[in-house]
Design an enzyme around this catalytic site. Structure first.
Site, PDB file in Angstrom:
ATOM      1  N   GLY A 248       0.805  -1.214   0.000  1.00 17.31           N
ATOM      2  CA  GLY A 248       0.000   0.000   0.000  1.00 17.31           C
ATOM      3  C   GLY A 248       0.838   1.264   0.000  1.00 17.31           C
ATOM      4  N   ASP A 249       1.918   1.283   0.788  1.00 17.31           N
ATOM      5  CA  ASP A 249       2.771   2.469   0.846  1.00 17.31           C
ATOM      6  C   ASP A 249       3.554   2.650  -0.451  1.00 17.31           C
ATOM      7  OD1 ASP A 249       1.926   3.091   3.421  1.00 17.31           O
ATOM      8  OD2 ASP A 249       3.478   1.843   4.339  1.00 17.31           O
TER       9      ASP A 249
END
Length: 302
Positions: A248-249
């Site tokens: 996600g990051d």
């Protein structure tokens, strides 16, 4: 590494990840034997900063670490990843930690202990000057909400694009949302914000809060929408997942970089999806994130 013409500032968390790899994650009251343990610099803020830097952006990090060994390692890792750390604060006490369990399917569960991140409850002297030179501000929710709101407000005044990953999932005050240009939640976070688990319905709900949103859906890809009625869906790249901690990051950092450089939304999402696909095939967080040239090669082969 070839760069892109954009400057990304991240105001957010810095943690040391304490990662246990297990065949199957333990249930409540259960003890399992792990097969490996690692420590690695992480935190959603620091992770997104490294992702943006590896994607080619000029990247600055505003964060806080403790006066301990973890703090030294976190700051050194950012610097070695070409992130400008002039905005980092060192405060007495322990750095933040994230206690992560990763199973053999690549899924993870995480407990975050904020530590020094609690100091980020407002902007400090000099932070305004950093934002003056930024095209984009990346935010998350592993730091105090007043600090997130102050940074968003300051960036909005300076004309920087404000991108918020609403994680950990939480309801957001209207005054913060008024300063956010783009929300990038996963399906769970989108459901918390809108009350809907159905992606298209959740997207419509998000667009009642902000002007643009991208919902990340893991192996189901991602979907973008704006208030003009545009909708863009980008599939995920099917790859064997080893560790999804950084996915996600990585997506958020690359997406912000590409949008800041003027890429169309679909291209930005596709590059972010490719970078995420590369990251999940490796263990760890920042160490798993690909350089820009790796993403280029990956896409050229497809």
């Amino acid at each position: 590494m070839a760069g892109v013409t954009t400057t990304v500032t991240v105001f957010g968390s810095c943690n040391m990840d304490l990662v246990a790899y297990v065949p199957t994650a333990p249930g409540r009251g259960e003890t399992v034997l792990g097969r490996e343990f690692r420590t690695a610099p992480g935190g959603k803020g620091a992770n997104q900063a490294v992702a943006a830097a590896k994607a080619g952006a000029r990247t600055r990090m505003i964060g806080a670490v403790g006066d301990d060994e973890f703090g030294d390692r976190i700051t050194r890792n950012l610097r070695e990843s070409t992130v400008d750390v002039a905005g980092m604060r060192v405060v007495p006490g322990a750095s933040g930690t994230a206690h992560i369990v990763v199973d053999d399917a690549g899924a993870n569960s995480i407990v975050v202990v904020p530590g020094a991140n609690a100091a980020l409850d407002d902007l400090a002297d000099g932070d305004d000057r950093v934002l003056d030179e930024s095209d984009c501000l990346l935010l998350q929710l592993e730091i105090p909400l007043p600090g997130v709101a102050a940074a968003a407000r300051a960036a909005r005044r300076r004309g920087a694009r404000v991108v918020l990953t609403p994680a950990p999932a939480a309801e957001l005050p209207a005054e913060l949302l008024a300063d956010v240009d783009l929300l990038v939640p996963n399906e769970h976070e989108a459901a918390v914000l809108t009350g809907s688990a159905e992606p298209r319905e959740a997207l419509r709900g998000l667009l009642e809060l902000v002007g643009e949103a991208v919902i990340t859906r893991g192996s189901a890809g991602s979907v973008y929408g704006n208030r003009d009625g545009d909708v863009v869906e980008v599939p995920a790249f099917p790859v064997p997942a080893v560790d999804t901690t950084a996915a996600g990051d990585t997506f958020a950092g690359v997406l912000a970089t590409e949008l800041g450089a003027g890429s169309p939304v679909e291209r930005a999402m596709r590059r972010a999806a490719a970078a995420s696909a590369l990251s999940v095939q490796r263990n760890g967080a920042t160490a798993a994130m690909p350089e820009r040239a790796e993403v280029d090669r990956f896409l050229s082969e497809r």
